[in-house]
Design a protein around this motif. Structure first.
Motif, PDB file in Angstrom:
ATOM      1  N   UNK A  28     -56.738   9.485  36.080  1.00 54.55           N
ATOM      2  CA  UNK A  28     -55.819   7.652  35.335  1.00 54.55           C
ATOM      3  C   UNK A  28     -56.238   6.977  34.896  1.00 54.55           C
ATOM      4  N   UNK A  29     -56.604   6.296  33.869  1.00 55.79           N
ATOM      5  CA  UNK A  29     -57.377   5.339  33.177  1.00 55.79           C
ATOM      6  C   UNK A  29     -56.616   3.838  33.470  1.00 55.79           C
ATOM      7  N   UNK A  30     -55.405   3.973  32.567  1.00 61.42           N
ATOM      8  CA  UNK A  30     -54.854   2.620  32.878  1.00 61.42           C
ATOM      9  C   UNK A  30     -53.251   3.431  33.251  1.00 61.42           C
ATOM     10  N   UNK A  31     -52.603   2.173  33.801  1.00 64.84           N
ATOM     11  CA  UNK A  31     -51.108   2.314  33.938  1.00 64.84           C
ATOM     12  C   UNK A  31     -49.836   1.452  33.451  1.00 64.84           C
ATOM     13  N   UNK A  32     -48.326   1.833  33.540  1.00 59.16           N
ATOM     14  CA  UNK A  32     -47.948   0.386  32.585  1.00 59.16           C
ATOM     15  C   UNK A  32     -48.284  -0.393  33.639  1.00 59.16           C
ATOM     16  N   UNK A  33     -47.144  -1.114  33.854  1.00 60.80           N
ATOM     17  CA  UNK A  33     -47.115  -2.828  34.647  1.00 60.80           C
ATOM     18  C   UNK A  33     -46.233  -2.140  35.708  1.00 60.80           C
ATOM     19  N   UNK A  34     -44.935  -1.098  34.732  1.00 65.26           N
ATOM     20  CA  UNK A  34     -43.911  -0.930  36.737  1.00 65.26           C
ATOM     21  C   UNK A  34     -44.540  -0.152  37.184  1.00 65.26           C
ATOM     22  N   UNK A  35     -45.715   1.057  36.778  1.00 65.21           N
ATOM     23  CA  UNK A  35     -46.150   2.213  38.189  1.00 65.21           C
ATOM     24  C   UNK A  35     -46.511   1.768  39.175  1.00 65.21           C
ATOM     25  N   UNK A  36     -46.037   2.906  40.103  1.00 65.91           N
ATOM     26  CA  UNK A  36     -45.887   2.309  41.914  1.00 65.91           C
ATOM     27  C   UNK A  36     -47.047   3.186  42.512  1.00 65.91           C
ATOM     28  N   UNK A  37     -46.975   4.748  41.944  1.00 65.03           N
ATOM     29  CA  UNK A  37     -47.565   6.297  42.684  1.00 65.03           C
ATOM     30  C   UNK A  37     -48.675   6.509  42.502  1.00 65.03           C
ATOM     31  N   UNK A  38     -49.072   5.494  41.372  1.00 65.82           N
ATOM     32  CA  UNK A  38     -51.016   6.181  40.898  1.00 65.82           C
ATOM     33  C   UNK A  38     -51.586   5.134  40.634  1.00 65.82           C
ATOM     34  N   UNK A  39     -52.730   4.693  40.980  1.00 67.48           N
ATOM     35  CA  UNK A  39     -53.329   3.459  40.209  1.00 67.48           C
ATOM     36  C   UNK A  39     -54.777   4.191  39.367  1.00 67.48           C
ATOM     37  N   UNK A  40     -55.515   4.024  38.541  1.00 69.03           N
ATOM     38  CA  UNK A  40     -56.746   4.196  37.783  1.00 69.03           C
ATOM     39  C   UNK A  40     -57.913   4.572  38.519  1.00 69.03           C
ATOM     40  N   UNK A  41     -58.297   6.072  38.101  1.00 71.74           N
ATOM     41  CA  UNK A  41     -59.224   6.816  38.950  1.00 71.74           C
ATOM     42  C   UNK A  41     -58.996   7.959  39.448  1.00 71.74           C
ATOM     43  N   UNK A  42     -57.293   7.611  39.784  1.00 67.31           N
ATOM     44  CA  UNK A  42     -56.807   8.885  40.527  1.00 67.31           C
ATOM     45  C   UNK A  42     -56.901   9.939  39.279  1.00 67.31           C
ATOM     46  N   UNK A  43     -57.319  11.912  40.497  1.00 65.97           N
ATOM     47  CA  UNK A  43     -57.714  12.338  40.327  1.00 65.97           C
ATOM     48  C   UNK A  43     -56.102  13.158  39.935  1.00 65.97           C
ATOM     49  N   UNK A  44     -55.348  13.609  38.638  1.00 67.25           N
ATOM     50  CA  UNK A  44     -54.501  13.941  39.071  1.00 67.25           C
ATOM     51  C   UNK A  44     -54.634  15.455  38.626  1.00 67.25           C
ATOM     52  N   UNK A  45     -52.954  16.448  38.696  1.00 62.55           N
ATOM     53  CA  UNK A  45     -52.986  17.398  37.250  1.00 62.55           C
ATOM     54  C   UNK A  45     -51.564  17.562  37.052  1.00 62.55           C
ATOM     55  N   UNK A  46     -51.277  17.509  36.030  1.00 64.48           N
ATOM     56  CA  UNK A  46     -49.425  17.461  34.939  1.00 64.48           C
ATOM     57  C   UNK A  46     -49.236  18.866  34.228  1.00 64.48           C
TER      58      UNK A  46
END
Length: 331
Positions: free
Chosen positions: A89-107
């Motif tokens: 995750x490189x950036x998040x929207x202002x309402x995002x609470x579950x993730x933070x910048x730098x999290x390794x994710x799969x989707x």
């Protein structure tokens, strides 16, 4: 950013590397820098969807027209393929609470695709979760679609320890995970596949492996509590005698006639036809993550290609030579 784009339906030759605008996350979205994405059946299907007919469509015929409208009748509406991927995750929207910048994710984005690119935006409540710690980005990119679908199918089948399960199509994206999960839940599993992939299916943990080019499982005298047919290659009429008295014949791909068979057998037969559709959720992806970290699921990468060689990755996927997953890496 760089992306693989297609503007017309056809062979892998329609896939081209282009520079496109980098997406910006909405208030409820995360921006993922993609490290790896897989090539699967859905990618090849969407790439040449114009060629799909009522006969070759793997779902009930009435769904074909709205599906063609969704994908684009003459030309593709969604121009970047890649439905499952892993990255940071490189950036998040202002309402995002579950993730933070730098999290390794799969989707897994399903028919929205978007993974054949350097970046993609995904809603935080979509099918995105923290990447399993014991998988690389490349490995994690092969898991979401097949594992979630397999998990939902086996839940619907209410599989129990000691049951005998046959998976017709055990070497594919769904079948390979269904095999592993069925074993994890304590079933005795028979995998059906082609000659070239027998060793692959054995390595996944199958108790028995049948080469469909040499043996018809409906003629070997064995009976199973569950027959899971991934791509509708068999039929209830042929497989009926291979079911135990209360056995189920489950189809992951089905036509209208199979829905009538399901209705008829639900009332008139102890042996049931089950038509199963999987509707994925974020909770299911998190459950898959937990299963991976518990050692219930492993994944095998056969071959990887850089982003600019995505067309070659599609050719290899469709060649019949692969023994495991095909991935595209993004530097």
């Amino acid at each position: 950013m760089k992306a693989i784009v297609y503007t017309e339906y056809g062979s892998p030759d329609v896939l081209h590397l282009k520079a496109v605008e980098k997406p910006t996350p909405k208030d409820n979205e995360v921006l993922i820098k993609i490290r790896a994405t897989s090539v699967n059946f859905g990618d090849t299907l969407a790439r040449n969807f114009k060629a799909i007919t009522f006969r070759t469509f793997t779902m009930p015929a009435p769904l074909l027209i709205p599906t063609k409208i969704m994908f684009g009748i003459r030309k593709p509406k969604i121009r970047i393929l890649g439905a499952e991927f892993a990255g940071d995750i490189e950036a998040i929207g202002k309402d995002v609470t579950q993730f933070k910048v730098g999290d390794a994710v799969f989707s897994y984005t399903g028919p929205s695709f978007g993974g054949n690119a350097e970046y993609v935006c995904v809603p935080e409540t979509g099918n995105v979760a923290i990447k399993p710690e014991n998988l690389t980005y490349e490995e994690a990119s092969t898991v979401p679609y097949g594992a979630i679908t397999a998990l939902l199918l086996l839940r619907k089948a209410a599989i129990k320890p000691g049951q005998k399960v046959l998976i017709n199509g055990a070497s594919g994206a769904i079948g390979s995970y269904a095999l592993q999960l069925a074993r994890y839940y304590g079933a005795e599993v028979t995998g059906v596949c082609g000659t070239q992939r027998m060793d692959f299916v054995k390595a996944l943990g199958a108790d028995h492996v049948i080469d469909y080019t040499r043996e018809d499982f409906t003629q070997n005298g064995q009976q199973y509590d569950l027959i899971l047919d991934i791509l509708g290659k068999s039929s209830f009429a042929r497989a009926k005698e291979s079911l135990t008295p209360n056995g189920r014949f489950m189809l992951a791909s089905f036509k209208i006639k199979h829905l009538f068979q399901m209705l008829w057998t639900s009332r008139m037969s102890s042996k049931k036809v089950v038509c199963a559709m999987a509707f994925e959720s974020q909770d299911d992806l998190i459950a898959v993550k937990d299963l991976v970290e518990a050692g219930a699921i492993t994944t095998t990468i056969d071959k990887s290609f850089p982003l600019e060689e995505t067309a070659a990755a599609h050719r290899y996927y469709e060649s019949g030579e692969r023994r495991g997953n095909v991935i595209v890496t993004i530097a």
